[in-house]
Design a protein around this motif. Sequence first.
Motif, PDB file in Angstrom:
ATOM      1  N   LYS A  21      -0.774   3.412   1.168  1.00 38.79           N
ATOM      2  CA  LYS A  21      -0.717   4.878   1.110  1.00 38.79           C
ATOM      3  C   LYS A  21      -0.412   5.400  -0.301  1.00 38.79           C
ATOM      4  O   LYS A  21      -0.442   6.604  -0.534  1.00 38.79           O
ATOM      5  CB  LYS A  21       0.352   5.409   2.085  1.00 38.79           C
ATOM      6  CG  LYS A  21       0.031   5.125   3.534  1.00 38.79           C
ATOM      7  CD  LYS A  21      -0.767   6.247   4.152  1.00 38.79           C
ATOM      8  CE  LYS A  21      -1.043   5.969   5.619  1.00 38.79           C
ATOM      9  NZ  LYS A  21      -1.843   6.992   6.258  1.00 38.79           N
ATOM     10  N   SER A  22      -0.062   4.493  -1.226  1.00 35.69           N
ATOM     11  CA  SER A  22       0.198   4.927  -2.609  1.00 35.69           C
ATOM     12  C   SER A  22      -1.016   4.683  -3.502  1.00 35.69           C
ATOM     13  O   SER A  22      -0.997   5.038  -4.686  1.00 35.69           O
ATOM     14  CB  SER A  22       1.393   4.167  -3.189  1.00 35.69           C
ATOM     15  OG  SER A  22       2.509   4.307  -2.362  1.00 35.69           O
ATOM     16  N   LYS A  49       7.615   8.320  -5.441  1.00 35.73           N
ATOM     17  CA  LYS A  49       7.011   8.464  -4.110  1.00 35.73           C
ATOM     18  C   LYS A  49       7.718   7.588  -3.062  1.00 35.73           C
ATOM     19  O   LYS A  49       8.200   8.084  -2.043  1.00 35.73           O
ATOM     20  CB  LYS A  49       5.527   8.076  -4.177  1.00 35.73           C
ATOM     21  CG  LYS A  49       4.811   8.328  -2.858  1.00 35.73           C
ATOM     22  CD  LYS A  49       3.350   7.946  -2.945  1.00 35.73           C
ATOM     23  CE  LYS A  49       2.646   8.241  -1.629  1.00 35.73           C
ATOM     24  NZ  LYS A  49       3.084   7.377  -0.554  1.00 35.73           N
ATOM     25  N   ILE A  50       7.811   6.298  -3.350  1.00 31.43           N
ATOM     26  CA  ILE A  50       8.393   5.367  -2.375  1.00 31.43           C
ATOM     27  C   ILE A  50       9.909   5.546  -2.291  1.00 31.43           C
ATOM     28  O   ILE A  50      10.483   5.586  -1.208  1.00 31.43           O
ATOM     29  CB  ILE A  50       8.022   3.904  -2.738  1.00 31.43           C
ATOM     30  CG1 ILE A  50       6.495   3.735  -2.706  1.00 31.43           C
ATOM     31  CG2 ILE A  50       8.708   2.910  -1.823  1.00 31.43           C
ATOM     32  CD1 ILE A  50       6.002   2.384  -3.180  1.00 31.43           C
ATOM     33  N   CYS A  83       6.003   4.948  -8.292  1.00 30.52           N
ATOM     34  CA  CYS A  83       6.521   4.346  -7.048  1.00 30.52           C
ATOM     35  C   CYS A  83       7.976   4.754  -6.812  1.00 30.52           C
ATOM     36  O   CYS A  83       8.379   5.005  -5.672  1.00 30.52           O
ATOM     37  CB  CYS A  83       6.415   2.820  -7.102  1.00 30.52           C
ATOM     38  SG  CYS A  83       4.717   2.264  -7.024  1.00 30.52           S
TER      39      CYS A  83
END
Lengths: 256, 254
Positions: B46-47, B103-104, B100
């Motif tokens: 999804k990234s 987002k993560i 990351c």
Amino acid sequence: MSLKTGYGTETETSETVIYLENLCKSFGENHVLRNFNLRLNKGENIVILGRSGSGKSVLIKCIIGLIKPDSGIIRVLQQDMSGIGLRELDQIRSRVGFLFQSNALYDSMTVRENLEFPLRRHRREMSEEEVARLVEEALTNVGLPHTINMMPSELSGGMRKRIALARTLILKPEIILYDEPTTGLDPITAGEISDLMIELGKKYHTSSIIISHDMHCVKKVAEKIVMLIEGKCYQEGTYEQLKASENEAVRKFFES
Amino acid sequence: MWENIKNSVIEIGEIARFFIRFFREFFRKGYEFREMLRQCFFLGYKSLGLVAITGFIIGLVITIQSRPTLIKFGAEAWLPGMISVSLVREIVPVITALICAGKIGSGIGAELGSMKVTEQIDAMEVSGTNPFKYLVVTRVTAVTFMVPLLVVFADAISLYGGYLGVNLRGAISWDLYWTQVMESLSFGDIIPSISKTFFFGFAIGIISCYKGYTTQHGTEGVGRSANAAVVVSSLMVFVLDLVAVQITDLLQLI
């Protein structure tokens, strides 16, 4: 049943499913439970009544092993909970249901997955067909079979509570611990949830400890009420007995 | 002041305990493999879009900005070689790790934080599941392996962006561009660059999980956890990058 003030050490019988003796729990200087004693017999519904922050939730979390008490004895289904191994603890937890105040439905899972979760964890040997059948039965019990593929965020407060109740009951527990089951619901929905608790309790022959501030719910479900004041069992009796109590601290709950 | 220092020391101790617990649970029997694969899908796959766009733009921009300087020295022909080394060694791994971390890291911090304050973690525990193993070990492992894969993917996309950048003002064939890129890159460039991204991924995973898993004070705490997860893991990416460059230098791989 006669009205009792204070609570001595109760004797445990073969009918006792939860036995607490001299339970103590403190958070720093805040002594939440001080030598708390309680006995829940098979088929009995006990309501724990007390002010917010008086340690009611802590008490039932100690029973299920989510919080470790500082001292005292906890025996659940004849099993001593102190020093219990992980495997034994899981076995006990599969026989004790816990309905969380916030419902604790997993947001990232559908209703079906929420209900399947405890089954897949506690009953790993169960077939897919059996899991599907139990999920359907649990949803039918709470009157929401059509929500099976919905996400928790799509449900109303009352529906979420019913689904949480279905998830609690799916393992057919012998004891259910209810943490404020009607908080945040409108009076009609709260009444429906109370009726559902009584109906399902009778159907599955469960014993329960209910924490509630909702006096309508308390009146409906309680066979015995235990007042938790200053960390102790302050008084116990039936709804009518406590309502007529001469003790002001107790009577105040019933006047509101 | 004294109170702040004391709290910082306590927090470092708590992170160390969390770190040790991670390894203890990681090696304990009963791995949640399905959940880890699910997390790889959500955190990695999804990234891809975000990482691809970032990588492409970085490749293009670095190429366009480097060209005038190289022209000054009459070294325009070195453009593919120079940008490939800059991108693969440093820019893409760090930028991807920061993306990351944003987002993560925020996703994990907020998800675990809200699970904590709404008692979902407790519910998991009473359902016969070790929540640490199910939620933390799977996510940290997934991020540790997904960040390097995302970096390799972003490397390729950024080099493609570089190819387009070179061709905006000049003309270079596809074959010549890639030959020059491959000739400039050695294993000494690629291996340390990919190796450090495992540590970036692990740091992002463990810090975000720690912040989320230890959330307190209701929904306000969830926002704070998500924010702290991003800030601390981004900072850790730079700290680890500094350590990595020192080690690479010591091993004479620069």
